[in-house]
Design an enzyme around this catalytic site. Structure first.
Site, PDB file in Angstrom:
ATOM      1  N   TYR A 190      39.650  41.797  40.672  1.00 22.08           N
ATOM      2  CA  TYR A 190      40.571  40.688  40.944  1.00 22.08           C
ATOM      3  C   TYR A 190      41.988  41.186  41.228  1.00 22.08           C
ATOM      4  CZ  TYR A 190      37.096  37.193  39.870  1.00 22.08           C
ATOM      5  OH  TYR A 190      35.983  36.402  39.919  1.00 22.08           O
ATOM      6  N   GLU A 235      50.796  44.421  37.037  1.00 22.22           N
ATOM      7  CA  GLU A 235      50.645  43.345  38.018  1.00 22.22           C
ATOM      8  C   GLU A 235      50.849  41.996  37.330  1.00 22.22           C
ATOM      9  OE1 GLU A 235      50.474  43.453  41.360  1.00 22.22           O
ATOM     10  OE2 GLU A 235      50.839  41.370  40.873  1.00 22.22           O
ATOM     11  N   ALA A 285      48.930  35.721  39.264  1.00 29.15           N
ATOM     12  CA  ALA A 285      48.022  34.821  38.555  1.00 29.15           C
ATOM     13  C   ALA A 285      46.872  34.504  39.495  1.00 29.15           C
ATOM     14  CB  ALA A 285      48.744  33.537  38.144  1.00 29.15           C
ATOM     15  N   LYS A 319      54.689  44.044  30.308  1.00 31.79           N
ATOM     16  CA  LYS A 319      53.505  43.328  30.807  1.00 31.79           C
ATOM     17  C   LYS A 319      52.834  42.555  29.658  1.00 31.79           C
ATOM     18  CE  LYS A 319      50.047  41.828  32.960  1.00 31.79           C
ATOM     19  NZ  LYS A 319      50.117  40.723  33.888  1.00 31.79           N
ATOM     20  N   CYS A 354      42.938  37.717  30.590  1.00 29.91           N
ATOM     21  CA  CYS A 354      44.044  38.537  30.081  1.00 29.91           C
ATOM     22  C   CYS A 354      44.836  37.989  28.899  1.00 29.91           C
ATOM     23  CB  CYS A 354      44.988  38.855  31.225  1.00 29.91           C
ATOM     24  SG  CYS A 354      44.180  39.942  32.418  1.00 29.91           S
ATOM     25  N   ARG A 395      36.104  34.205  33.241  1.00 31.95           N
ATOM     26  CA  ARG A 395      36.283  34.982  32.010  1.00 31.95           C
ATOM     27  C   ARG A 395      37.113  34.212  30.981  1.00 31.95           C
ATOM     28  NH1 ARG A 395      38.042  40.632  34.696  1.00 31.95           N
ATOM     29  NH2 ARG A 395      39.057  39.180  36.130  1.00 31.95           N
ATOM     30  N   ARG A 414      42.284  18.257  31.213  1.00 32.17           N
ATOM     31  CA  ARG A 414      43.388  18.784  32.021  1.00 32.17           C
ATOM     32  C   ARG A 414      44.420  17.721  32.369  1.00 32.17           C
ATOM     33  NH1 ARG A 414      43.579  24.382  32.399  1.00 32.17           N
ATOM     34  NH2 ARG A 414      41.475  25.148  32.225  1.00 32.17           N
TER      35      ARG A 414
HETATM   36  P1  NAD Z   1      37.864  43.557  37.239  1.00 30.59           P
HETATM   37  O1  NAD Z   1      36.847  43.721  36.168  1.00 30.59           O
HETATM   38  O2  NAD Z   1      37.781  42.408  38.182  1.00 30.59           O
HETATM   39  O3  NAD Z   1      37.865  44.879  38.152  1.00 30.59           O
HETATM   40  C1  NAD Z   1      37.839  46.174  37.653  1.00 30.59           C
HETATM   41  C2  NAD Z   1      36.947  47.021  38.555  1.00 30.59           C
HETATM   42  O4  NAD Z   1      37.078  48.392  38.161  1.00 30.59           O
HETATM   43  C3  NAD Z   1      35.458  46.694  38.463  1.00 30.59           C
HETATM   44  O5  NAD Z   1      34.971  46.330  39.737  1.00 30.59           O
HETATM   45  C4  NAD Z   1      34.811  48.008  37.958  1.00 30.59           C
HETATM   46  O6  NAD Z   1      33.550  48.259  38.509  1.00 30.59           O
HETATM   47  C5  NAD Z   1      35.830  49.028  38.398  1.00 30.59           C
HETATM   48  N1  NAD Z   1      35.765  50.292  37.636  1.00 30.59           N
HETATM   49  C6  NAD Z   1      35.766  50.456  36.289  1.00 30.59           C
HETATM   50  N2  NAD Z   1      35.744  51.765  35.991  1.00 30.59           N
HETATM   51  C7  NAD Z   1      35.731  52.440  37.162  1.00 30.59           C
HETATM   52  C8  NAD Z   1      35.719  53.824  37.498  1.00 30.59           C
HETATM   53  N3  NAD Z   1      35.741  54.758  36.545  1.00 30.59           N
HETATM   54  N4  NAD Z   1      35.703  54.156  38.799  1.00 30.59           N
HETATM   55  C9  NAD Z   1      35.692  53.208  39.760  1.00 30.59           C
HETATM   56  N5  NAD Z   1      35.715  51.885  39.508  1.00 30.59           N
HETATM   57  C10 NAD Z   1      35.738  51.509  38.216  1.00 30.59           C
HETATM   58  O7  NAD Z   1      39.269  43.572  36.516  1.00 30.59           O
HETATM   59  P2  NAD Z   1      40.654  42.904  37.028  1.00 30.59           P
HETATM   60  O8  NAD Z   1      40.675  41.460  36.698  1.00 30.59           O
HETATM   61  O9  NAD Z   1      40.913  43.345  38.425  1.00 30.59           O
HETATM   62  O10 NAD Z   1      41.694  43.597  36.047  1.00 30.59           O
HETATM   63  C11 NAD Z   1      42.029  44.965  36.179  1.00 30.59           C
HETATM   64  C12 NAD Z   1      43.237  45.243  35.310  1.00 30.59           C
HETATM   65  O11 NAD Z   1      44.352  44.462  35.775  1.00 30.59           O
HETATM   66  C13 NAD Z   1      43.073  44.873  33.835  1.00 30.59           C
HETATM   67  O12 NAD Z   1      43.753  45.825  33.066  1.00 30.59           O
HETATM   68  C14 NAD Z   1      43.755  43.545  33.719  1.00 30.59           C
HETATM   69  O13 NAD Z   1      44.272  43.329  32.425  1.00 30.59           O
HETATM   70  C15 NAD Z   1      44.888  43.669  34.710  1.00 30.59           C
HETATM   71  N6  NAD Z   1      45.375  42.396  35.285  1.00 30.59           N
HETATM   72  C16 NAD Z   1      44.491  41.442  35.680  1.00 30.59           C
HETATM   73  C17 NAD Z   1      44.975  40.276  36.284  1.00 30.59           C
HETATM   74  C18 NAD Z   1      44.036  39.209  36.746  1.00 30.59           C
HETATM   75  O14 NAD Z   1      44.530  38.171  37.171  1.00 30.59           O
HETATM   76  N7  NAD Z   1      42.722  39.388  36.691  1.00 30.59           N
HETATM   77  C19 NAD Z   1      46.335  40.125  36.511  1.00 30.59           C
HETATM   78  C20 NAD Z   1      47.201  41.128  36.110  1.00 30.59           C
HETATM   79  C21 NAD Z   1      46.708  42.269  35.503  1.00 30.59           C
HETATM   80  C1  UGA Z   2      48.162  35.099  33.832  1.00 27.62           C
HETATM   81  C2  UGA Z   2      49.659  35.232  34.125  1.00 27.62           C
HETATM   82  O1  UGA Z   2      50.165  33.978  34.575  1.00 27.62           O
HETATM   83  C3  UGA Z   2      49.913  36.301  35.186  1.00 27.62           C
HETATM   84  O2  UGA Z   2      51.320  36.484  35.365  1.00 27.62           O
HETATM   85  C4  UGA Z   2      49.272  37.610  34.740  1.00 27.62           C
HETATM   86  O3  UGA Z   2      49.427  38.604  35.723  1.00 27.62           O
HETATM   87  C5  UGA Z   2      47.800  37.389  34.477  1.00 27.62           C
HETATM   88  O4  UGA Z   2      47.644  36.360  33.465  1.00 27.62           O
HETATM   89  C6  UGA Z   2      47.109  38.600  33.932  1.00 27.62           C
HETATM   90  O5  UGA Z   2      47.716  39.484  33.376  1.00 27.62           O
HETATM   91  O6  UGA Z   2      45.873  38.573  34.045  1.00 27.62           O
HETATM   92  P1  UGA Z   2      46.111  33.908  35.018  1.00 27.62           P
HETATM   93  O7  UGA Z   2      45.438  34.138  33.708  1.00 27.62           O
HETATM   94  O8  UGA Z   2      45.431  34.349  36.243  1.00 27.62           O
HETATM   95  O9  UGA Z   2      47.537  34.637  35.014  1.00 27.62           O
HETATM   96  O10 UGA Z   2      46.432  32.364  35.205  1.00 27.62           O
HETATM   97  P2  UGA Z   2      47.524  31.384  34.541  1.00 27.62           P
HETATM   98  O11 UGA Z   2      48.029  30.489  35.588  1.00 27.62           O
HETATM   99  O12 UGA Z   2      48.525  32.121  33.756  1.00 27.62           O
HETATM  100  O13 UGA Z   2      46.626  30.507  33.562  1.00 27.62           O
HETATM  101  C7  UGA Z   2      46.065  31.042  32.373  1.00 27.62           C
HETATM  102  C8  UGA Z   2      45.395  29.945  31.587  1.00 27.62           C
HETATM  103  O14 UGA Z   2      46.367  29.072  31.008  1.00 27.62           O
HETATM  104  C9  UGA Z   2      44.486  29.041  32.428  1.00 27.62           C
HETATM  105  O15 UGA Z   2      43.328  28.720  31.715  1.00 27.62           O
HETATM  106  C10 UGA Z   2      45.347  27.815  32.671  1.00 27.62           C
HETATM  107  O16 UGA Z   2      44.592  26.678  32.919  1.00 27.62           O
HETATM  108  C11 UGA Z   2      46.089  27.736  31.354  1.00 27.62           C
HETATM  109  N1  UGA Z   2      47.371  26.988  31.459  1.00 27.62           N
HETATM  110  C12 UGA Z   2      48.379  27.466  32.222  1.00 27.62           C
HETATM  111  C13 UGA Z   2      47.533  25.804  30.751  1.00 27.62           C
HETATM  112  O17 UGA Z   2      46.614  25.360  30.033  1.00 27.62           O
HETATM  113  N2  UGA Z   2      48.723  25.135  30.848  1.00 27.62           N
HETATM  114  C14 UGA Z   2      49.746  25.594  31.607  1.00 27.62           C
HETATM  115  O18 UGA Z   2      50.803  24.938  31.652  1.00 27.62           O
HETATM  116  C15 UGA Z   2      49.562  26.789  32.310  1.00 27.62           C
END
Ligand code: NAD
Ligand code: UGA
Length: 465
Positions: free
Chosen positions: A13, A162, A165, A221, A277, A347, A443
């Protein structure tokens, strides 16, 4: 130093959308996103842009523009590492499910594997960028591995967390509030920071690119996510108080949000926050605080999670209470399964926990979500390990049509704020339901007064009925 080749390990993602935008905005840089998950890479390379592994509004257009030009997806991790001057680590860092720190600490196994693979495959000096969300001071471990297993090469470690959202990833990446880059305050460290600043500066105004030291960047972060989640738990705590005092949580949110010191965003009361997260990052911060002996700090942040668990459980209990204290054999329709709208990510979605609670009471749940597959829904329930996978399939059905989902149902629980739910023909739905037709809006997006006029018994978050 000018970077011409980037490798990103992890096509999830974050890795997928982030690299697609870098490639779109920097056509002179070759960006290769690698992953060990062949199916994921195949989907990123697939012809059909509707079937990318990550659903994000606008992402198909960005990928269409850059893919094959300077954006590539591959499973050949070593080749991409070898060729790149800058490597992003964007792998998953979930909560540990075993051993020391189980249920609290971040599992850094995949990050360590990346560090070891980078060290083994590299033939020239590199900049390694932590894009994954990591516990403060992880860069030290990454550097230690690189320095001790890396054939004497020089590695600069940057932290570039990163903040996107889900659901608004492309928008957030194209127009971020800020980009944060942490690095060492040494000539080599500053050179590495500048190399990354220059990449973002292709489209982000320089005054929004913040540079700092590595530890502050890593901790910022976790702190940002903790503050955001805390706002949701705070307004959710108030929602419960509203329900017993005849105050209306939307009115309270409007009134406090008008104070510029508080601000109006992120004050929507809900069935509880989900997503991969918030919970993981707060638990991680709680764990780190405790490991430094800071128990008051740990307790303070842990309360954000407890409040969220309470909100999800309270929603489920309210459904049971309203259905005369038994849901055994009753059809309850779930509108929405994703943790928020405009994403196919489930998730930690509140829907999973509400479903689990109701399934313990032997309810029959029928789910409709515009973007989440049946396979994913069953996998989410199986992962909880509360009951057999046969029972999950016996008690839960998944359909592709919302009207079919609501047919002969005792109650509807709205779990995700998908826009399309508002435009349904609610009279038609009401007429197809068993009476009294109950609706639980987790919601607060539906027009409650209109629904009551139709005949629904409506229960909303933070509003007395
Ligand atoms: P994700 O599970 O969607 O993607 C991670 C990918 O890494 C998977 O496809 C997995 O197969 C791959 N991977 C794992 N180990 C590997 C390896 N050794 N070599 C190659 N590929 C490998 O996870 P994500 O949601 O993209 O999150 C990644 C990180 O970013 C996390 O630390 C998360 O906390 C952070 N983050 C996520 C979000 C979000 O909105 N999902 C936002 C900000 C930060
Ligand atoms: C959140 C942060 O907003 C991002 O800045 C961050 O990068 C990311 O986590 C991450 O580290 O993974 P995300 O989880 O994708 O992003 O989405 P949000 O919009 O933050 O919503 C999180 C949850 O809170 C959702 O279930 C949403 O429905 C809920 N929410 C959000 C509420 O219930 N009320 C609100 O007012 C806002």
């Amino acid at each position: 130093m000018k970077v011409s080749k980037i490798c990103c390990i992890g096509a999830g993602y974050v890795g997928g959308p982030t690299m697609a935008v870098i490639a779109q905005k920097c056509p002179e840089i070759t960006v290769t996103v690698v992953d060990i998950n062949q199916a994921r890479i195949d989907a990123w390379n697939g012809e059909d842009l509707d079937k990318l592994p990550v659903y994000e509004p606008g992402l198909d257009r960005v990928v269409a523009e850059a893919r094959g030009r300077n954006l590539f997806f591959s499973t050949d991790v070593n080749k991409a590492i070898k060729e790149a001057e800058m490597i992003f680590i964007s792998v998953n860092t979930p909560t540990k499910t075993y051993g020391e720190g189980k249920g609290m600490a971040a599992d850094l196994k995949w990050v360590e594997l990346c560090a070891r693979q980078i060290a083994a495959a590299s033939e020239k000096n590199k900049i390694v960028v932590e894009k994954s969300t990591l516990p403060v001071r992880t860069a030290q471990a990454v550097k230690d591995i690189l320095d001790n297993t890396g054939n004497g090469l020089k590695f600069q470690i940057l932290s570039n967390p990163e903040f996107l959202a889900e659901g608004t990833a492309v928008e957030d990446l194209l127009d971020p509030d800020r980009v944060l880059i942490g690095g060492d305050d040494t000539p080599e460290g500053r050179e590495a920071i500048n190399a990354l600043v220059e990449i973002y500066a292709s489209w982000v105004p320089k005054d929004r690119i913040l540079t700092t030291n590595v530890w502050s960047s890593e901790l910022s972060k976790l702190t940002a996510n903790a503050f955001l989640a805390q706002r949701v738990s705070s307004i959710n705590a108030i929602s419960e108080l509203c329900e017993v005092t005849e105050a209306d949580v939307s009115e309270v949110a409007r009134a406090i949000g008008a104070d510029s010191r508080i601000g109006s965003k992120f004050l929507k009361a809900s069935v509880g926050f989900g997503g991969s997260c918030f919970q993981k990052d707060i638990l991680n911060m709680v764990y780190i605080s405790r490991s430094y002996g800071l128990h008051e700090v740990a307790d303070y942040w842990e309360q954000v999670i407890k409040m969220n668990d309470h909100q999800k459980a309270r929603f489920a209990k309210n459904i049971i209470r309203s259905l005369y204290n038994t849901v055994n054999g009753k059809k309850i329709t779930f509108l929405g399964w994703a943790f928020k709208k405009d994403t196919n990510d489930t998730r930690e979605s509140a829907a999973i926990y509400v479903a689990d609670h109701l399934l313990n009471e032997q309810a029959q749940i029928c789910v409709y979500d515009p973007k989440v597959s049946a396979e994913k829904i069953y996998a989410d329930l199986d992962y909880l390990n509360t009951r057999s996978s046969e029972d999950n399939r016996k008690y839960v059905t998944v359909v592709n049509d919302p009207y079919e989902a609501c047919l002969d149902s005792h109650a509807i629980a709205l779990l995700t704020e998908w826009d399309e739910f508002v435009s349904y023909d609610w009279s038609k739905i009401y007429n197809a339901m068993l009476q009294p037709a109950q609706l639980f809006d987790g919601r607060n997006i539906l027009p409650h007064q209109d629904l009551k006029k139709i005949g629904f018994r409506v229960s909303a978050i933070g509003k007395s009925n």
